[in-house]
Design an enzyme around this catalytic site. Structure first.
Site, PDB file in Angstrom:
ATOM      1  N   TYR A  55       0.808  -1.221   0.000  1.00 22.77           N
ATOM      2  CA  TYR A  55       0.000   0.000   0.000  1.00 22.77           C
ATOM      3  C   TYR A  55       0.840   1.268   0.000  1.00 22.77           C
ATOM      4  CZ  TYR A  55      -4.176  -2.754   0.447  1.00 22.77           C
ATOM      5  OH  TYR A  55      -5.187  -3.630   0.188  1.00 22.77           O
ATOM      6  N   GLU A  84      -0.705 -30.728   6.260  1.00 24.21           N
ATOM      7  CA  GLU A  84      -1.163 -29.682   5.340  1.00 24.21           C
ATOM      8  C   GLU A  84      -2.404 -28.947   5.848  1.00 24.21           C
ATOM      9  OE1 GLU A  84      -1.774 -31.006   1.309  1.00 24.21           O
ATOM     10  OE2 GLU A  84      -2.613 -29.094   0.679  1.00 24.21           O
ATOM     11  N   ASP A  93      -2.336 -33.806   1.431  1.00 28.99           N
ATOM     12  CA  ASP A  93      -3.283 -34.388   0.482  1.00 28.99           C
ATOM     13  C   ASP A  93      -2.495 -35.187  -0.550  1.00 28.99           C
ATOM     14  OD1 ASP A  93      -5.452 -33.160   1.670  1.00 28.99           O
ATOM     15  OD2 ASP A  93      -5.478 -31.455   0.266  1.00 28.99           O
TER      16      ASP A  93
END
Lengths: 671, 379
Positions: free
Chosen positions: B112, B211, B263
């Site tokens: 920003y 995970e 996974d």
């Protein structure tokens, strides 16, 4: 008058046994009255086509009003009025109250309505669905008052039934107005009166059109051309594509006594000399009576007519819109879309198909607010009439879809189908006899000759688009560089200099190295006295250049132009002028202005700029001098070209672009 | 440790340094190079090692993949390059300004801050992160040395591990990551260096890095950490630098074996690669972040078959990701090749939580003990 039997006539002959109402019911679909939406469009279309044809025949600039108003549940009142020549009192009942009555069908020239099935079918439909008679007002110039007739169609006899007959003082010199109340539905959309009038306005820039929608919205398309298109002349059929039956018919029906007299008279493109060539080839005697040619002899005559080289069919029977008016018509209607590019419209020369001349015209518009994620809009026209139905079944659509638009810079899935992009295509087919897929004349039928012409015309337009897109890409590429040199480089230099606490160096050499183009940019300005095209030539290359600048304008514009500086030479015939520019050092610029008297119809796209003395890759906003321009190259240019030989070639070092490598790695390794 | 890393990183409460900060010394050299180029009429450019998979090399000594020698050129000839060069100087100015005012900034704040840099403002946080990494490479420092740090990421640790943390107020707290924390576990701060976190003691026998949060919860609820003396570490998808660094410290300083449980899909393979071998984007500091001793537990392509797990078909992106992995040097081992090829052949992927097919206890009672025994972590 020679006659050809067609499906429509056959239909008409059969209806003696059945009532015309029954005939209508059975054929609603092909007549275009199968649902309330379509019935409205067909009614408007027939009314407007008639109005425009009538005005053109009378050499009047058409002023056509279509008013649609609510008239009860599911009922609309439709009125179409024109400022045409009007219809004689005795003809009114026949024109509006009899199916298949018309003056144009047998004429061998281009017209909007052909079969005369239209407006009376609308009258019939209106009578069947509202039980209200059609009201027709018509006035011819020669009479003081207008006739007002209310009429219905006697569905038993296919004869008009006049319900009332009156006179009216009408405030116009001549014209016709027809009012119908019918079961119909109004809705804007692809197949609506709105769309139809928009299309009509594009291809009839000489017409002023007004549409009043049921909610009172008024849409006006102003006239942008004051030239009534010439009335197409009637011409006999051309032998190419002629079939045996037609030939036999013409031999029989002709009043000529001998074959050598008949051939040039009954057929287009056959000179007396060609006639004797044909007869010799067919082994026929020129003095023979036409009535005596039958069987094998007829066949050999036809064979000879196909074999001998003949003059092309005359375009006089056709009414092309022409490139100028296509562009003007598109601009008039697409103004609010602000397209970035109008391709120069394509108007192909006439060709023959089945003995009848035809021609193809294509307009192409790109960019602006046209949607870029949808298929391009295809506007189909047959004899200046928009085709709104059966897009998929139309030969025009097919020709567009089979072209590989990817080669021309548009997206197209699998290289066929309608291309995707912010584009609009106008395709107009004009012919004295167009092959339609049905009597409702909603789609042009496939034909190899027609398809060939369509493809050629589309290719020409598509090539213009490709040129435009590649120029645009080059400009975008250049824009990136302008951003670098104008916005980023000065700051980068300031920051680096501040960090090392030294004065900012002269950036010119870096700027020219980054750009490395000669930029030719034209701006247009208009003041009360003049239209001015100011062309600035900036040398953003790292070395000094001596260049020759050329401009090409439409020749009629060149005559009205005044130049500053004065050109070294001009070619008024070809519309060309040229200058040797003063030696331009890196970052230096010079300017050439072209001024026209105010009111001249000219814009920056009318001037093409060419430069000699620098190769294409370094040119922006101009093209290299085409090789076929026969202009002497001044000594300065030759010297510059020779100097170019010693120009250092860019170093062969191949470097990996760090940021590009990063970006592609990021795409691949979304971790 | 990276070569020039400041001794004992002082990301917070650091005494004001003289400005400009010493960590940025190489950028002054860059400025003078660019100045020279400009004065000689050359298009400004700089050279940086390419952070691509084609340019990572295995470092035998550290057992991790690090940046190779191939250089790319960032040149002002192209808009992207010109912008990045200019941003580099804006960034240097900003860092010096922070140093003068003894401030630090989050990466997101920097994004920003760049709103004030006009046309050279960042278009995405990706761009600002990349530039910071470039600066790390250029200066041989870590972003914390530039007073830039990520937001607290909150990856958590659960298990019998006692640490000593110096908190924001400078108070030293002794925390056991099982007994002294709530259900959420011990949340890792972005700075996990010794001056911030010290290991005190542990009874754990191994670390299991996981995970998904749901699976961490499952193991905690089932008491897996206590039953098997394990430390559970939540990776939160692709793990943050602090998570990877903390894992490496547990591996090196506590000598705990590390297994990675994810996974069964191509993206999880990449999570493992960045944990064990080093991520490509941070290949310049792999020796500091990667845990070469870590082993992949699963879900493997063969697990999907052997345990008959509910699976989804590989998407187009999945297939592309697997194919990209076949050309990734980090996966160029026979084991990984056959794993990737098997997944491509079967066309299937499965989530960790698909093990719930067999009930909530299956993963802790059957699957993990079997797999851990296979890996030799459990006996």
């Amino acid at each position: 008058m020679p006659r050809v039997r067609t499906l429509a006539e056959e239909l008409a002959s059969k209806q003696r046994e059945i009532s015309v109402a029954e005939f209508f019911e059975r054929n609603r679909q092909i007549l275009g009255f199968d649902n309330p939406l379509r019935a409205l469009l067909t009614t408007v279309k027939e009314g407007v086509d008639n109005a425009l044809d009538a005005c053109e025949e009378a050499r009047v600039l058409p002023d056509v009003q279509v008013e649609i108003a609510k008239s009860g549940p599911e009922r609309l009142q439709v009125s179409v009025s024109d400022n045409g020549p009007g219809i004689l009192r005795r003809e009114i009942p026949n024109v509006f109250g009899r199916l298949l009555y018309g003056s144009r069908f047998h004429a061998n020239r281009q017209s909007r309505g052909q079969q005369g099935i239209g407006i009376s079918a609308a009258v019939l439909y209106a009578g069947l669905t509202s039980a209200r008679p059609a009201r027709v007002i018509s006035k011819v110039r020669e009479e003081e008052a207008a006739h007002v007739l209310e009429l219905l169609i006697d569905t038993q006899k296919n004869l008009p039934k006049v319900v009332s007959d009156d006179l009216l003082l009408w405030d116009r010199e001549s014209g016709t107005r027809v009012e119908l109340v019918l079961k119909a539905k109004y809705q804007r959309g692809r197949q609506s009166p709105f769309e139809y009038l928009r299309g009509t306005a594009i291809v009839n820039p000489h017409a002023r059109l007004l549409l009043v929608e049921p909610d009172g919205t008024r849409i006006t398309y102003e006239r942008v051309s004051n030239d009534v298109p010439p009335v197409p002349k009637e011409v006999p059929p051309h032998p190419y594509g002629l079939e045996l039956g037609e030939l036999a018919f013409r031999l029989k029906a002709s009043g000529s006594r001998t074959l050598s007299e008949l051939l040039p008279k009954e057929f287009a493109g056959v000179s007396p000399r060609a006639a004797s060539e044909i007869l010799a080839k067919a082994g026929l005697n020129g003095r023979e009576s036409p009535g005596s040619v039958h069987g094998d002899r007829l066949e050999s005559l036809l064979g000879a007519m196909h074999a001998v080289r003949l003059l092309p069919p005359s375009a006089e029977s056709l009414s092309p819109i022409g490139p100028v008016l296509i562009k003007r018509g598109l601009r008039n209607v697409l103004g609010e879309v602000r397209p970035e590019f109008y391709a120069p419209p394509v108007s192909r020369p006439p060709k023959v198909r089945a003995g009848f001349p035809f021609l193809v015209e294509v307009g192409l518009v790109y960019g602006g607010n046209l949607p870029s994620d949808q298929p391009v809009q295809l506007l189909r026209f047959a004899n200046r009439v928009p085709l709104l139905f059966q897009q998929g079944a139309c030969a025009i659509t097919n020709a567009v879809q089979t072209l590989d638009w990817r080669r021309y810079g548009l997206d197209q899935k699998g290289g066929s189908g309608l291309p995707t992009g912010p584009g609009l295509l106008l395709v107009h087919v004009a012919s004295t006899k167009l092959p339609f897929t049905s009597e409702a004349k909603e789609a042009v039928a496939e034909d190899p000759e027609l398809d060939k012409e369509l493809t050629l015309a589309l290719q020409v337009a598509a090539r213009h688009l490709r040129t435009h897109l590649s120029r645009r890409n080059r400009r975008a590429f250049a824009q990136e560089k302008f951003d670098i040199i104008l916005k980023i480089l000065p700051k980068l230099a300031a920051k680096a200099s501040a960090l090392v606490d030294r004065p900012v160096p002269d950036l010119t050499p870096v700027i020219t190295k980054i750009m490395d183009v000669l930029n030719v940019e034209t701006t247009q300005s208009t003041d009360p006295k003049t239209v001015r095209l100011a062309t600035e030539i900036t040398n953003y290359t790292p070395r000094a250049r001596v260049l020759e600048l050329f401009v090409e304008l439409p020749p009629e514009l060149l005559g009205r132009a005044s130049f500053d500086p004065i050109p070294e030479g001009t070619d008024p015939e070809l519309g060309r002028a040229w200058w040797t520019l003063p030696k331009l050092r890196p970052s230096a610029k010079t300017q050439v202005t072209v001024e026209f008297p105010s009111g001249t119809e000219v814009d920056a796209s009318d001037a093409s700029w060419f430069v000699a003395g620098i190769d294409e890759g370094h040119l922006l906003g101009a093209e290299p001098l085409p090789g076929d321009w026969d202009v002497r190259l001044p000594r300065a240019i030759i010297e510059a070209a020779e100097a170019g030989l010693t120009e250092p070639t860019p170093s062969g070092e191949t470097e990996v672009d760090y940021d590009a490598a990063e970006a592609s790695a990021r795409v691949e390794d979304e971790e | 440790m990276p070569p020039k890393r400041a001794p004992a990183s002082k990301t917070r409460n650091r005494p004001p340094e003289h400005a400009p900060t010493e960590a940025l010394a190489p950028t002054r050299k860059l400025a003078s190079e660019i100045y020279e180029q400009l004065s000689e009429g050359e298009i400004p450019r700089m050279r940086l090692p390419l952070r691509t998979k084609q340019n990572i090399q295995f470092q035998m000594r550290e057992g991790v993949w690090r940046l190779g020698r191939a250089l790319g050129t960032r040149s002002a000839r192209k808009l992207d390059g010109a912008l990045m060069l200019l941003r580099t100087f804006y960034l240097v100015d900003f860092i010096n300004e922070m140093a003068r005012e003894s401030k630090t900034s989050t990466l997101r704040e920097l994004y920003y801050i760049s709103e004030g840099w006009e046309e050279s403002k960042f278009h995405s946080e990706d761009e600002s992160n990349l530039l910071i990494e470039d600066l790390e490479v250029l200066c041989g420092r870590l972003r914390e040395d530039f007073r830039l740090h990520p937001e607290e990421n909150g990856a958590s640790v659960i298990g019998d591990l006692t640490i000593r943390e110096t908190n924001r107020k400078g108070v030293v707290k002794k925390i056991n990551c099982r007994d002294d924390v709530g259900d959420g576990g011990y949340a890792l701060p972005f700075n996990v260096e010794r001056e911030k976190i010290e290991f005190v003691s542990t009874n754990a026998r191994f670390v299991i890095a996981i995970e998904c949060g749901g699976m961490v919860d499952r193991l905690a609820e089932n008491g897996f950490d206590e039953k098997h003396d394990a430390v559970l570490l939540h990776l939160k998808g692709q793990p943050a630098r602090s998570t990877r660094r903390f894992l490496k410290r547990m591996s090196e300083e506590l000598k705990l074996p590390v297994v990675v449980f994810t996974d069964g899909d191509p993206w999880s393979f990449r999570i493992f690669a960045s944990v064990a071998y080093g991520a490509i984007k941070t290949a310049h500091i792999s020796q500091y972040l990667a845990t070469p001793q870590a082993e992949f537990l699963g879900v493997t392509a063969s697990d999907i078959e052997n345990y008959k797990l509910p699976s989804d078909a590989l998407s187009e992106q999945d297939v592309r990701a697997l194919q990209a992995e076949l050309t990734d040097p980090r996966f160029a081992t026979p084991e990984w090749r056959s794993e990737i090829e098997l997944m491509l052949k079967n066309g299937k992927k499965a989530e960790q939580q698909s093990l719930a097919k067999y009930g909530l206890n299956y993963v802790t009672d059957t699957y993990l003990p079997e797999k851990l025994t296979e890996l030799g972590v459990l006996r």
